[in-house]
Write a protein that holds these residues in place. Structure first.
Motif, PDB file in Angstrom:
ATOM      1  N   TYR A 256      42.088  36.029  45.380  1.00 23.46           N
ATOM      2  CA  TYR A 256      41.474  36.628  44.369  1.00 23.46           C
ATOM      3  C   TYR A 256      40.150  35.740  44.252  1.00 23.46           C
ATOM      4  O   TYR A 256      40.236  34.606  43.997  1.00 23.46           O
ATOM      5  CB  TYR A 256      42.134  36.649  42.845  1.00 23.46           C
ATOM      6  CG  TYR A 256      41.493  37.160  41.988  1.00 23.46           C
ATOM      7  CD1 TYR A 256      41.705  38.642  41.504  1.00 23.46           C
ATOM      8  CD2 TYR A 256      40.457  36.815  41.077  1.00 23.46           C
ATOM      9  CE1 TYR A 256      41.479  39.140  40.229  1.00 23.46           C
ATOM     10  CE2 TYR A 256      39.640  37.406  40.193  1.00 23.46           C
ATOM     11  CZ  TYR A 256      40.263  38.783  39.877  1.00 23.46           C
ATOM     12  OH  TYR A 256      39.447  39.301  39.012  1.00 23.46           O
ATOM     13  N   ARG A 282      35.684  39.002  41.184  1.00 24.87           N
ATOM     14  CA  ARG A 282      34.940  39.215  40.053  1.00 24.87           C
ATOM     15  C   ARG A 282      33.490  38.492  40.121  1.00 24.87           C
ATOM     16  O   ARG A 282      33.532  37.481  40.649  1.00 24.87           O
ATOM     17  CB  ARG A 282      35.649  38.430  38.938  1.00 24.87           C
ATOM     18  CG  ARG A 282      35.253  38.582  37.698  1.00 24.87           C
ATOM     19  CD  ARG A 282      35.922  37.905  36.441  1.00 24.87           C
ATOM     20  NE  ARG A 282      37.032  38.647  36.249  1.00 24.87           N
ATOM     21  CZ  ARG A 282      37.131  39.745  35.380  1.00 24.87           C
ATOM     22  NH1 ARG A 282      35.849  40.144  34.564  1.00 24.87           N
ATOM     23  NH2 ARG A 282      38.101  40.701  35.065  1.00 24.87           N
ATOM     24  N   ASN A 297      42.123  32.915  32.700  1.00 19.78           N
ATOM     25  CA  ASN A 297      42.290  34.341  32.667  1.00 19.78           C
ATOM     26  C   ASN A 297      42.209  34.927  34.239  1.00 19.78           C
ATOM     27  O   ASN A 297      42.905  36.017  34.489  1.00 19.78           O
ATOM     28  CB  ASN A 297      40.949  35.054  32.004  1.00 19.78           C
ATOM     29  CG  ASN A 297      41.245  35.123  30.364  1.00 19.78           C
ATOM     30  OD1 ASN A 297      42.440  35.084  29.929  1.00 19.78           O
ATOM     31  ND2 ASN A 297      40.078  35.271  29.707  1.00 19.78           N
ATOM     32  N   GLU A 301      45.053  37.064  36.410  1.00 16.54           N
ATOM     33  CA  GLU A 301      44.911  38.308  36.984  1.00 16.54           C
ATOM     34  C   GLU A 301      45.479  38.026  38.408  1.00 16.54           C
ATOM     35  O   GLU A 301      45.705  39.005  39.143  1.00 16.54           O
ATOM     36  CB  GLU A 301      43.082  38.467  36.942  1.00 16.54           C
ATOM     37  CG  GLU A 301      42.734  38.800  35.680  1.00 16.54           C
ATOM     38  CD  GLU A 301      41.144  39.062  35.670  1.00 16.54           C
ATOM     39  OE1 GLU A 301      40.700  39.350  36.738  1.00 16.54           O
ATOM     40  OE2 GLU A 301      40.638  39.252  34.534  1.00 16.54           O
TER      41      GLU A 301
END
Length: 358
Positions: A256, A282, A297, A301
């Motif tokens: 991620y 992100r 956070n 995720e």
């Protein structure tokens, strides 16, 4: 030129006129590394690469940076983590007490990119000051070495207050000049014709472009400046404690990714080229300052997506390292990026510098 562009151009022209009239010159050669557009083109990796090359050639390079968003006002030495081993202080004049030095040791004071450079360039003086001439003179006052000095002006193509002996201009091979409009309607800091001031061009992200097209365009604007090409290449992976891992650690891993940089797509391409499986990505605004809540956070995720790692850029990691109370179970990695450049580029740069003011 549209009205908003014209207003910007008037302000740009007035600023350039008055600063050029008061332009100052340092007593040693100055190489400027800059661009003509907003956003990332690889200036920081090139600044570090030229500093390393300068050391190999017997210079003491001194990096002059404004330290974007850093709150430090006076000229200061940027020192990440107090420079383990204090190797940097080999160059400090022994008659000057260390307590007399202004030191920026956090991203709040120095800005993220200067601190990132300081983490990697352990024995290169990095001076943060909005007035680069003042910063350069401060460095000369405090440093002491028999080696010849060489100033490297980070993001200096529009810094009119300081004379440069060489202007290296970087151009993102993918984005080029965007919509070819000036701020605020486009990415251009100044008209494209101003590229005729450049001494040398370096096109980054060259692996994705038709080189002949940009070559022809630049030759029309500035036929004298040689054109070189470079590719972004991942060098090494580090965790939050700066432990090193080989790049193949990412191959076939679910990751991620997140970043707050000017060119997030370049980071995405780097991850894909490393062979990892990108489960999430992100994007934050450039120079974003993370909170502990942000990291928690992101970790949540990443777990939901069954990822092996959270991964970010080297520039983002210097800010994350400053956060307190990050759970050791949260594995965050960063990738150090370098530029793959033909060695003839460096020969050209230093042949030019060796001919002047030494």
């Amino acid at each position: 030129m549209r009205p908003l562009e014209f207003l910007y151009y008037i302000g740009y022209s007035i600023d350039k006129h008055f600063k050029l009239k008061r332009q100052k010159s340092l007593p040693y050669p100055v190489i400027s590394i800059g661009n003509i557009t907003t956003g990332g083109t690889g200036k920081t990796p090139l600044t570090m690469a030229i500093a390393e090359e300068a050391k190999e050639r017997g210079y003491l390079p001194i990096i002059l940076t404004r330290g974007y968003r850093g709150k430090g006002k006076e000229p200061c030495f940027v020192l990440a983590n107090r420079q383990e081993g204090m190797k940097f202080y080999e160059f400090i004049d022994i008659n000057i007490p260390l307590s007399s030095l202004y030191i920026c040791a956090s991203t709040i004071d120095a800005g993220d990119e200067p601190l990132m450079m300081s983490e990697r360039l352990r024995d290169v003086p990095i001076i943060k000051c909005k007035d680069r001439f003042k910063g350069g003179m401060y460095a000369l006052e405090k440093l002491n070495t028999p080696k010849p000095y060489l100033f490297i002006l980070d993001d200096g193509f529009q810094h009119w207050g300081l004379f440069r002996d060489m202007d290296i201009v970087l151009i993102d091979g993918i984005k080029l000049f965007g919509n070819n409009r000036l701020l605020p309607l486009g990415p251009l800091r100044e008209p494209i014709k101003e590229l005729n001031r450049a001494n040398i061009f370096l096109i980054t992200m060259a692996q994705f472009i038709d080189k002949s097209e940009i070559q022809n365009r630049l030759k029309e604007i500035n036929p004298k400046a040689p054109i070189y090409f470079s590719e972004h290449k991942p060098l090494i992976i580090r965790d939050i404690a700066r432990n090193e891992f080989p790049m193949n650690e990412l191959r076939d891993k679910r990751v991620y990714a997140f970043c707050g940089v000017a060119n997030p797509e370049s980071f995405r391409e780097t991850l894909l080229s490393a062979g990892c499986r990108l489960a999430g990505f992100r994007i934050y605004r450039d120079h974003y300052r993370y909170s502990l809540r942000d990291i928690l956070n992101l970790h949540k995720e990443a777990r939901l997506l069954d990822c092996n790692y959270l991964i970010t850029t080297e520039k983002d990691m210097v800010k994350i390292r400053e956060l307190e109370s990050i759970n050791s179970n949260i594995i965050i990695l960063s990738i150090e990026i370098g530029l793959d450049i033909d060695p003839s580029f460096f020969r050209n740069v230093f042949e030019h510098i060796n001919k002047i003011r030494i």
